[in-house]
Design a protein around this motif. Sequence first.
Motif, PDB file in Angstrom:
ATOM      1  N   VAL A 173       0.846  -1.202   0.000  1.00 43.16           N
ATOM      2  CA  VAL A 173       0.000   0.000   0.000  1.00 43.16           C
ATOM      3  C   VAL A 173       0.885   1.256   0.000  1.00 43.16           C
ATOM      4  O   VAL A 173       0.589   2.240  -0.683  1.00 43.16           O
ATOM      5  N   GLY A 174       1.981   1.203   0.760  1.00 40.29           N
ATOM      6  CA  GLY A 174       2.921   2.320   0.783  1.00 40.29           C
ATOM      7  C   GLY A 174       3.539   2.570  -0.585  1.00 40.29           C
ATOM      8  O   GLY A 174       3.723   3.722  -0.997  1.00 40.29           O
ATOM      9  N   LEU A 175       3.846   1.491  -1.288  1.00 42.66           N
ATOM     10  CA  LEU A 175       4.400   1.627  -2.641  1.00 42.66           C
ATOM     11  C   LEU A 175       3.367   2.219  -3.600  1.00 42.66           C
ATOM     12  O   LEU A 175       3.706   3.038  -4.465  1.00 42.66           O
ATOM     13  N   GLU A 176       2.114   1.810  -3.449  1.00 43.82           N
ATOM     14  CA  GLU A 176       1.056   2.391  -4.288  1.00 43.82           C
ATOM     15  C   GLU A 176       0.958   3.897  -4.060  1.00 43.82           C
ATOM     16  O   GLU A 176       0.850   4.679  -5.011  1.00 43.82           O
ATOM     17  N   GLU A 177       0.981   4.298  -2.789  1.00 41.84           N
ATOM     18  CA  GLU A 177       0.889   5.715  -2.452  1.00 41.84           C
ATOM     19  C   GLU A 177       2.104   6.477  -2.981  1.00 41.84           C
ATOM     20  O   GLU A 177       1.971   7.572  -3.545  1.00 41.84           O
ATOM     21  N   THR A 178       3.287   5.899  -2.815  1.00 45.25           N
ATOM     22  CA  THR A 178       4.504   6.552  -3.301  1.00 45.25           C
ATOM     23  C   THR A 178       4.468   6.691  -4.821  1.00 45.25           C
ATOM     24  O   THR A 178       4.889   7.714  -5.377  1.00 45.25           O
ATOM     25  N   SER A 179       3.959   5.671  -5.490  1.00 40.48           N
ATOM     26  CA  SER A 179       3.859   5.701  -6.948  1.00 40.48           C
ATOM     27  C   SER A 179       2.938   6.823  -7.408  1.00 40.48           C
ATOM     28  O   SER A 179       3.199   7.489  -8.415  1.00 40.48           O
ATOM     29  N   ARG A 180       1.846   7.044  -6.659  1.00 38.92           N
ATOM     30  CA  ARG A 180       0.938   8.137  -7.011  1.00 38.92           C
ATOM     31  C   ARG A 180       1.602   9.502  -6.790  1.00 38.92           C
ATOM     32  O   ARG A 180       1.372  10.447  -7.548  1.00 38.92           O
ATOM     33  N   ARG A 181       2.420   9.599  -5.737  1.00 37.01           N
ATOM     34  CA  ARG A 181       3.076  10.864  -5.430  1.00 37.01           C
ATOM     35  C   ARG A 181       4.255  11.140  -6.357  1.00 37.01           C
ATOM     36  O   ARG A 181       4.626  12.302  -6.563  1.00 37.01           O
ATOM     37  N   LEU A 182       4.866  10.074  -6.869  1.00 41.54           N
ATOM     38  CA  LEU A 182       6.035  10.222  -7.745  1.00 41.54           C
ATOM     39  C   LEU A 182       5.765   9.529  -9.080  1.00 41.54           C
ATOM     40  O   LEU A 182       6.382   8.507  -9.401  1.00 41.54           O
ATOM     41  N   PRO A 183       4.845  10.056  -9.872  1.00 41.96           N
ATOM     42  CA  PRO A 183       4.456   9.364 -11.117  1.00 41.96           C
ATOM     43  C   PRO A 183       5.592   9.226 -12.122  1.00 41.96           C
ATOM     44  O   PRO A 183       5.530   8.361 -13.003  1.00 41.96           O
ATOM     45  N   ASN A 184       6.626  10.046 -11.998  1.00 45.25           N
ATOM     46  CA  ASN A 184       7.722   9.997 -12.965  1.00 45.25           C
ATOM     47  C   ASN A 184       8.885   9.097 -12.526  1.00 45.25           C
ATOM     48  O   ASN A 184       9.860   8.946 -13.256  1.00 45.25           O
ATOM     49  N   VAL A 185       8.782   8.541 -11.314  1.00 50.87           N
ATOM     50  CA  VAL A 185       9.827   7.641 -10.820  1.00 50.87           C
ATOM     51  C   VAL A 185       9.374   6.196 -11.059  1.00 50.87           C
ATOM     52  O   VAL A 185       8.331   5.775 -10.551  1.00 50.87           O
ATOM     53  N   ARG A 186      10.148   5.454 -11.799  1.00 48.34           N
ATOM     54  CA  ARG A 186       9.761   4.094 -12.179  1.00 48.34           C
ATOM     55  C   ARG A 186      10.336   3.078 -11.204  1.00 48.34           C
ATOM     56  O   ARG A 186      11.509   3.122 -10.863  1.00 48.34           O
ATOM     57  N   MET A 187       9.493   2.172 -10.759  1.00 50.63           N
ATOM     58  CA  MET A 187       9.959   1.094  -9.897  1.00 50.63           C
ATOM     59  C   MET A 187      10.632   0.014 -10.738  1.00 50.63           C
ATOM     60  O   MET A 187      10.307  -0.173 -11.911  1.00 50.63           O
ATOM     61  N   ASP A 188      11.529  -0.709 -10.107  1.00 54.30           N
ATOM     62  CA  ASP A 188      12.206  -1.818 -10.773  1.00 54.30           C
ATOM     63  C   ASP A 188      11.191  -2.943 -10.990  1.00 54.30           C
ATOM     64  O   ASP A 188      10.755  -3.579 -10.025  1.00 54.30           O
ATOM     65  N   PRO A 189      10.777  -3.206 -12.230  1.00 56.37           N
ATOM     66  CA  PRO A 189       9.749  -4.232 -12.460  1.00 56.37           C
ATOM     67  C   PRO A 189      10.187  -5.625 -12.024  1.00 56.37           C
ATOM     68  O   PRO A 189       9.354  -6.456 -11.642  1.00 56.37           O
ATOM     69  N   GLN A 190      11.495  -5.897 -12.059  1.00 54.10           N
ATOM     70  CA  GLN A 190      11.982  -7.218 -11.672  1.00 54.10           C
ATOM     71  C   GLN A 190      11.727  -7.474 -10.188  1.00 54.10           C
ATOM     72  O   GLN A 190      11.366  -8.589  -9.785  1.00 54.10           O
ATOM     73  N   VAL A 191      11.893  -6.433  -9.367  1.00 57.32           N
ATOM     74  CA  VAL A 191      11.632  -6.574  -7.929  1.00 57.32           C
ATOM     75  C   VAL A 191      10.152  -6.867  -7.695  1.00 57.32           C
ATOM     76  O   VAL A 191       9.794  -7.729  -6.888  1.00 57.32           O
ATOM     77  N   ILE A 192       9.288  -6.157  -8.412  1.00 57.31           N
ATOM     78  CA  ILE A 192       7.841  -6.365  -8.266  1.00 57.31           C
ATOM     79  C   ILE A 192       7.461  -7.764  -8.739  1.00 57.31           C
ATOM     80  O   ILE A 192       6.668  -8.466  -8.097  1.00 57.31           O
ATOM     81  N   GLU A 193       8.011  -8.187  -9.864  1.00 56.47           N
ATOM     82  CA  GLU A 193       7.701  -9.525 -10.388  1.00 56.47           C
ATOM     83  C   GLU A 193       8.154 -10.607  -9.418  1.00 56.47           C
ATOM     84  O   GLU A 193       7.450 -11.621  -9.219  1.00 56.47           O
ATOM     85  N   THR A 194       9.306 -10.427  -8.797  1.00 59.50           N
ATOM     86  CA  THR A 194       9.783 -11.395  -7.800  1.00 59.50           C
ATOM     87  C   THR A 194       8.818 -11.464  -6.624  1.00 59.50           C
ATOM     88  O   THR A 194       8.515 -12.552  -6.112  1.00 59.50           O
ATOM     89  N   ALA A 195       8.330 -10.302  -6.193  1.00 58.33           N
ATOM     90  CA  ALA A 195       7.376 -10.264  -5.087  1.00 58.33           C
ATOM     91  C   ALA A 195       6.060 -10.936  -5.474  1.00 58.33           C
ATOM     92  O   ALA A 195       5.445 -11.647  -4.665  1.00 58.33           O
ATOM     93  N   ILE A 196       5.614 -10.740  -6.721  1.00 56.20           N
ATOM     94  CA  ILE A 196       4.381 -11.380  -7.193  1.00 56.20           C
ATOM     95  C   ILE A 196       4.542 -12.894  -7.196  1.00 56.20           C
ATOM     96  O   ILE A 196       3.648 -13.636  -6.755  1.00 56.20           O
TER      97      ILE A 196
END
Length: 339
Positions: A173-196
């Motif tokens: 949830v914190g990452l979702e909120e941070t993503s909304r606040r920083l729309p131009n900062v891209r998260m590492d998709p590999q980290v997210i995929e590993t978590a999924i």
Amino acid sequence: PDPRVQRSAIECLLHHGDGEIREIALATFHKMIANTKVDGAPARMEAARLIGNVNDPEFRRYLTMFIREDSSMAVVREALAAAGRIKEPTVLRDVIMQLGCRTTKSAAHQALVEYGEIAVETLREVLLDPNVSRDVRLNIPSTLSKIASSAAMKALLDGLNQEDGSLRYRIIVGLEETSRRLPNVRMDPQVIETAIDAEASRYYRRFVTFFVLFGDESDDSMTNGSLLHEALRENMERERERVLRLLSLIYHPQDIRSAGVALQSSSPAKQAQAIEFLDNLLTGDIRRHVFPLFDDAPGTERFRQFLVFLGLNSFDAETALHDLLKQDDVWLKAATLWE
């Protein structure tokens, strides 16, 4: 006698007086904090507020005393606010620990947001430390999301492998909120995929456990009011929710939210549409790991499929119960003991 007037006078003298005047101001400050009883709390509150207003090295050591030892929560909250205003590094960890207290966590949260980048690394260390109180760690993700920086996002991403499901949920949830606040900062998709993938594997384990104990999810004939039956179903639902929230970090959030709402619908047609949408949207390993969580295939078929995913040849009820007793989830463990 009014502590507010005394605090204002001291503040003025410290800003404009000479050395002799400074000594008089310091002596008055020490009188203000001398009374540690209940009736001395108003004076101590003003003393704490003074520390945040003047940012004088002479006073900083008293912040630790106020935050750690004062019997008045009002004084502690004022000291936390002061620490945030002057961004005092020596009490940073003390401020973080106040996140675990119901009466001070809001003030600590606000103070840490004022610290900003200065607080991120220590917040990250505490978040990842299993020896720190769970109540403290659960409140760190929302604090990092309010700081909303690239470093704060990285700290949250580092916490995605925590065993505690509630903590992982708050991090997501914190990452979702941070993503909304920083729309131009891209998260590492590999980290997210590993978590999924990790969340999906947890779901597979829960499903095969549920299946050997209670049969197909849609068959309630074997429940007999079982506490464990309900606990496992709730646990699997939370796993699915975490997966959907993680997907919203790498796919369009509104698309994933709409699919999630449809999957929760009582309408089989809407559920089928959502499953078809995910089938078309997801690709590669993500599709292979995630789609089975929402597939409407028969329970027996899913059981065999999940055993393959988990690298298991078989799984029985006794193994399932022993497995549950090793979990960190206290509620699941209690339900298992009752079963």
